[in-house]
Design an enzyme around this catalytic site. Structure first.
Site, PDB file in Angstrom:
ATOM      1  N   ASP A  89       0.865  -1.186   0.000  1.00  0.00           N
ATOM      2  CA  ASP A  89       0.000   0.000   0.000  1.00  0.00           C
ATOM      3  C   ASP A  89       0.902   1.238   0.000  1.00  0.00           C
ATOM      4  O   ASP A  89       1.783   1.376   0.855  1.00  0.00           O
ATOM      5  CB  ASP A  89      -0.886  -0.014   1.249  1.00  0.00           C
ATOM      6  CG  ASP A  89      -1.878   1.139   1.265  1.00  0.00           C
ATOM      7  OD1 ASP A  89      -3.087   0.869   1.227  1.00  0.00           O
ATOM      8  OD2 ASP A  89      -1.426   2.307   1.332  1.00  0.00           O
ATOM      9  N   ASN A 147      -1.737  12.803  -4.309  1.00  0.00           N
ATOM     10  CA  ASN A 147      -2.724  13.260  -5.294  1.00  0.00           C
ATOM     11  C   ASN A 147      -3.048  14.737  -5.105  1.00  0.00           C
ATOM     12  O   ASN A 147      -3.196  15.476  -6.079  1.00  0.00           O
ATOM     13  CB  ASN A 147      -4.024  12.468  -5.136  1.00  0.00           C
ATOM     14  CG  ASN A 147      -4.007  11.198  -5.963  1.00  0.00           C
ATOM     15  OD1 ASN A 147      -3.507  11.198  -7.071  1.00  0.00           O
ATOM     16  ND2 ASN A 147      -4.552  10.129  -5.422  1.00  0.00           N
ATOM     17  N   ASP A 191      -1.788   8.995 -11.170  1.00  0.00           N
ATOM     18  CA  ASP A 191      -1.960   7.838 -12.077  1.00  0.00           C
ATOM     19  C   ASP A 191      -0.618   7.407 -12.678  1.00  0.00           C
ATOM     20  O   ASP A 191      -0.299   6.212 -12.744  1.00  0.00           O
ATOM     21  CB  ASP A 191      -2.938   8.183 -13.204  1.00  0.00           C
ATOM     22  CG  ASP A 191      -4.383   8.179 -12.714  1.00  0.00           C
ATOM     23  OD1 ASP A 191      -4.601   7.841 -11.538  1.00  0.00           O
ATOM     24  OD2 ASP A 191      -5.279   8.504 -13.514  1.00  0.00           O
ATOM     25  N   GLU A 196      -4.454   2.305  -4.620  1.00  0.00           N
ATOM     26  CA  GLU A 196      -2.975   2.369  -4.626  1.00  0.00           C
ATOM     27  C   GLU A 196      -2.407   1.160  -3.895  1.00  0.00           C
ATOM     28  O   GLU A 196      -1.376   1.241  -3.248  1.00  0.00           O
ATOM     29  CB  GLU A 196      -2.474   3.687  -4.025  1.00  0.00           C
ATOM     30  CG  GLU A 196      -3.368   4.323  -2.975  1.00  0.00           C
ATOM     31  CD  GLU A 196      -3.419   3.539  -1.664  1.00  0.00           C
ATOM     32  OE1 GLU A 196      -4.336   2.695  -1.556  1.00  0.00           O
ATOM     33  OE2 GLU A 196      -2.577   3.777  -0.778  1.00  0.00           O
TER      34      GLU A 196
HETATM   35  P1  GH3 Z   1      -1.640   5.447   3.994  1.00  0.00           P
HETATM   36  O1  GH3 Z   1      -0.192   5.734   4.086  1.00  0.00           O
HETATM   37  O2  GH3 Z   1      -2.277   5.217   5.323  1.00  0.00           O
HETATM   38  O3  GH3 Z   1      -1.934   4.336   3.054  1.00  0.00           O
HETATM   39  O4  GH3 Z   1      -2.304   6.769   3.420  1.00  0.00           O
HETATM   40  P2  GH3 Z   1      -3.022   6.928   2.030  1.00  0.00           P
HETATM   41  O5  GH3 Z   1      -3.312   8.372   1.856  1.00  0.00           O
HETATM   42  O6  GH3 Z   1      -2.245   6.286   0.945  1.00  0.00           O
HETATM   43  O7  GH3 Z   1      -4.250   5.993   2.248  1.00  0.00           O
HETATM   44  P3  GH3 Z   1      -5.750   6.035   1.876  1.00  0.00           P
HETATM   45  O8  GH3 Z   1      -6.242   4.668   1.695  1.00  0.00           O
HETATM   46  O9  GH3 Z   1      -6.450   6.871   2.911  1.00  0.00           O
HETATM   47  O10 GH3 Z   1      -5.829   6.780   0.479  1.00  0.00           O
HETATM   48  C1  GH3 Z   1      -5.594   6.129  -0.728  1.00  0.00           C
HETATM   49  C2  GH3 Z   1      -5.633   7.197  -1.762  1.00  0.00           C
HETATM   50  O11 GH3 Z   1      -5.167   6.655  -3.010  1.00  0.00           O
HETATM   51  C3  GH3 Z   1      -7.014   7.693  -2.081  1.00  0.00           C
HETATM   52  C4  GH3 Z   1      -6.894   8.207  -3.461  1.00  0.00           C
HETATM   53  O12 GH3 Z   1      -6.594   9.592  -3.439  1.00  0.00           O
HETATM   54  C5  GH3 Z   1      -5.683   7.467  -4.028  1.00  0.00           C
HETATM   55  N1  GH3 Z   1      -6.040   6.623  -5.122  1.00  0.00           N
HETATM   56  C6  GH3 Z   1      -6.681   5.433  -5.122  1.00  0.00           C
HETATM   57  N2  GH3 Z   1      -6.812   4.954  -6.393  1.00  0.00           N
HETATM   58  C7  GH3 Z   1      -6.245   5.870  -7.218  1.00  0.00           C
HETATM   59  C8  GH3 Z   1      -6.085   5.936  -8.640  1.00  0.00           C
HETATM   60  O13 GH3 Z   1      -6.479   5.071  -9.421  1.00  0.00           O
HETATM   61  N3  GH3 Z   1      -5.442   7.027  -9.134  1.00  0.00           N
HETATM   62  C9  GH3 Z   1      -4.980   8.007  -8.317  1.00  0.00           C
HETATM   63  N4  GH3 Z   1      -4.353   9.039  -8.865  1.00  0.00           N
HETATM   64  N5  GH3 Z   1      -5.133   7.963  -6.975  1.00  0.00           N
HETATM   65  C10 GH3 Z   1      -5.759   6.919  -6.429  1.00  0.00           C
HETATM   66 MG    MG Z   2      -2.013   4.221   1.045  1.00  0.00          MG
HETATM   67 MG    MG Z   3      -4.906   2.156   0.731  1.00  0.00          MG
END
Ligand code: GH3
Ligand code: MG
Ligand code: MG
Length: 435
Positions: free
Chosen positions: A191, A199, A208, A235
């Protein structure tokens, strides 16, 4: 319509030429010798619609010419003609590939009627060939579309690695294989750290592109052909490591974590490194006593610990990943076959059916053995198991010699192969590394 007359020059040939014109042949070419006839046929094979062949050619055996023309021109009707219209002559002409036979000299309208009938048949054949060609084109297009669709179902378009659906099917297949051989399956959940902030700072497009780069790094960081990476969601990525124990899985997880950190992707919102990093949760379960769901849950719990302990690190279910010593593990010498991910549904059932069928073959007679083996070989080759051909040939050879002990040994070898073969569903990655 275009016709070729193979006949010595003379009044009868001139009459025949006129009649063929009258029935709709816009062009009539005359060849007086067999060499000329073959040369014209070779040059005009695409646009000839009818051949009128005089069986009284002076320079060679007209039946030989008839046979050669028939094989060269395929569907073009050949009308043979001769002054000797006996049953035997007709029989020989038909056997040599002639479509019809007309007696000479040509009676009123006989040649016209026969030529018209032959041209009608030719027309029908051309139409049928065009129809079949169109059908074959459609079938090819459909097959291509089907493959693209099947591929779209299992490949994540953003990152080029397998998607969640592919992971679910693949883990189930690997689990069944591991249960058959009493092996363990390891899983690593990755992760990306603070990706939400990434983002926000660099925008979704930047996010992306970053995901695609991380996927490529993870996929290229796997060394064993049987290790597979997939996008678990958002992610998060997941690696399935077959026949790998907990220590080995921690080593892989740590190596991939370090690879991503080494990419040095700037991440302003990630303390303390200011670089993009990821955390990993590792779990290993025995396929004979556990379940895929519990394996995923254990990896998820370990990932939670990695986040809780400060991110950019690996934690393992029941192990302190930081204390894991790197030891050389002997890699079980199972044959590895790399197949297209679209086959992930079909291959496990083929292997299981073959495994069950082989168990019944030890008492089969030669005929029963042959039938079963040819099915196994055909189905196996179609899926891409090239080694099966040699193994099947070995059983058949022993069976042909009547050597019962050798048959049993070869069947055992085949059974070992279908039990242990390690199938890797992987496409060549074509993800461009973005800056
Ligand atoms: P942590 O270290 O606890 O994992 O923090 P985090 O911010 O990575 O965790 P969280 O699960 O809260 O957020 C995941 C974020 O990943 C949410 C979204 O902004 C981003 N994300 C998820 N899928 C995609 C994608 O397909 N493209 C992009 N650009 N961002 C994505
Ligand atoms: Mg994360
Ligand atoms: Mg996550």
């Amino acid at each position: 319509m275009r016709a070729l007359i193979v006949a010595p020059a003379g009044e009868s040939t001139r009459v025949a030429s006129q009649r063929l014109h009258d029935v709709g042949c816009t062009e009539v070419v005359v060849a007086a010798t067999s060499d000329e006839a073959m040369a014209t046929a070779r040059a005009r094979r695409q646009d000839l619609d009818l051949v009128l062949l005089d069986l009284e050619l002076a320079d060679s055996d007209a039946l030989v010419v008839c046979r050669r023309l028939a094989s060269l021109l395929g569907g073009v009707p050949i009308v043979a003609c001769s002054t000797r219209a006996t049953d035997d002559a007709m029989k020989l002409a038909y056997e040599a590939g002639a479509h019809d036979f007309v007696a000479k000299p040509f009676a009123d309208h006989t040649l016209d009627l026969r030529a018209r009938a032959a041209l009608r048949i030719r027309e029908e054949r051309v139409k049928r060939d065009q129809r079949e060609g169109r059908l074959a084109d459609w079938a090819n297009q459909l097959e291509r579309a089907k493959r693209q669709l099947e591929s779209a179902v299992v490949i994540d378009p953003l990152t080029g690695v397998g998607n969640r659906r592919h992971f679910d099917t693949l883990l189930a297949a690997e689990w069944r294989r591991a249960a058959r051989v009493g092996a363990t399956v390891s899983l690593v959940l990755f992760d990306i750290d603070n990706f939400h902030a990434f983002n926000e700072h660099y925008g979704h497009i930047g996010g992306d592109a970053c995901l695609a780069r991380v996927a490529t790094t993870l996929a290229h960081g796997l060394r064993r052909a049987s290790d597979v990476i997939a996008r678990y969601g958002g992610e998060e990525f997941v690696a399935v490591l077959a026949d790998t124990d907990a220590h080995g899985a921690c080593v892989v997880a740590e190596r991939l974590r370090a690879h991503v950190e080494a990419m040095q992707i700037p991440h302003a919102g990630s303390e303390p490194t200011k670089l993009l990093t990821l955390s990993a949760g590792v779990a290993t379960k025995s396929a004979t006593v556990d379940s895929p769901a519990r394996l995923v849950a254990a990896a998820d719990a370990a990932l939670y610990r990695a986040k809780h302990d400060g991110r950019n690190r690996c934690r393992a279910d029941g192990l302190d990943a930081n204390r894991v010593e790197i030891v050389r593990m002997p890699w079980p010498r199972c044959p590895v076959v790399v197949l297209d991910p679209v086959l992930v549904q079909r291959v496990p059932s083929f292997l299981e059916e073959t495994h069950a069928e082989l168990a019944t073959l030890r008492d089969a007679d030669h005929a029963g053995l042959r039938t079963a083996l040819s099915r196994i070989e055909r189905a196996g080759s179609a899926l891409g198991f090239e080694d099966l051909v040699g193994l099947v040939t070995e059983v058949e050879g022993s069976s042909g010699r009547g050597d019962r002990d050798a048959v049993l040994a070869a069947v055992d070898k085949l059974a070992w192969y279908v039990t242990h073969v390690q199938v890797v569903y992987r496409k060549t990655l074509a993800v461009a590394a973005a800056d």
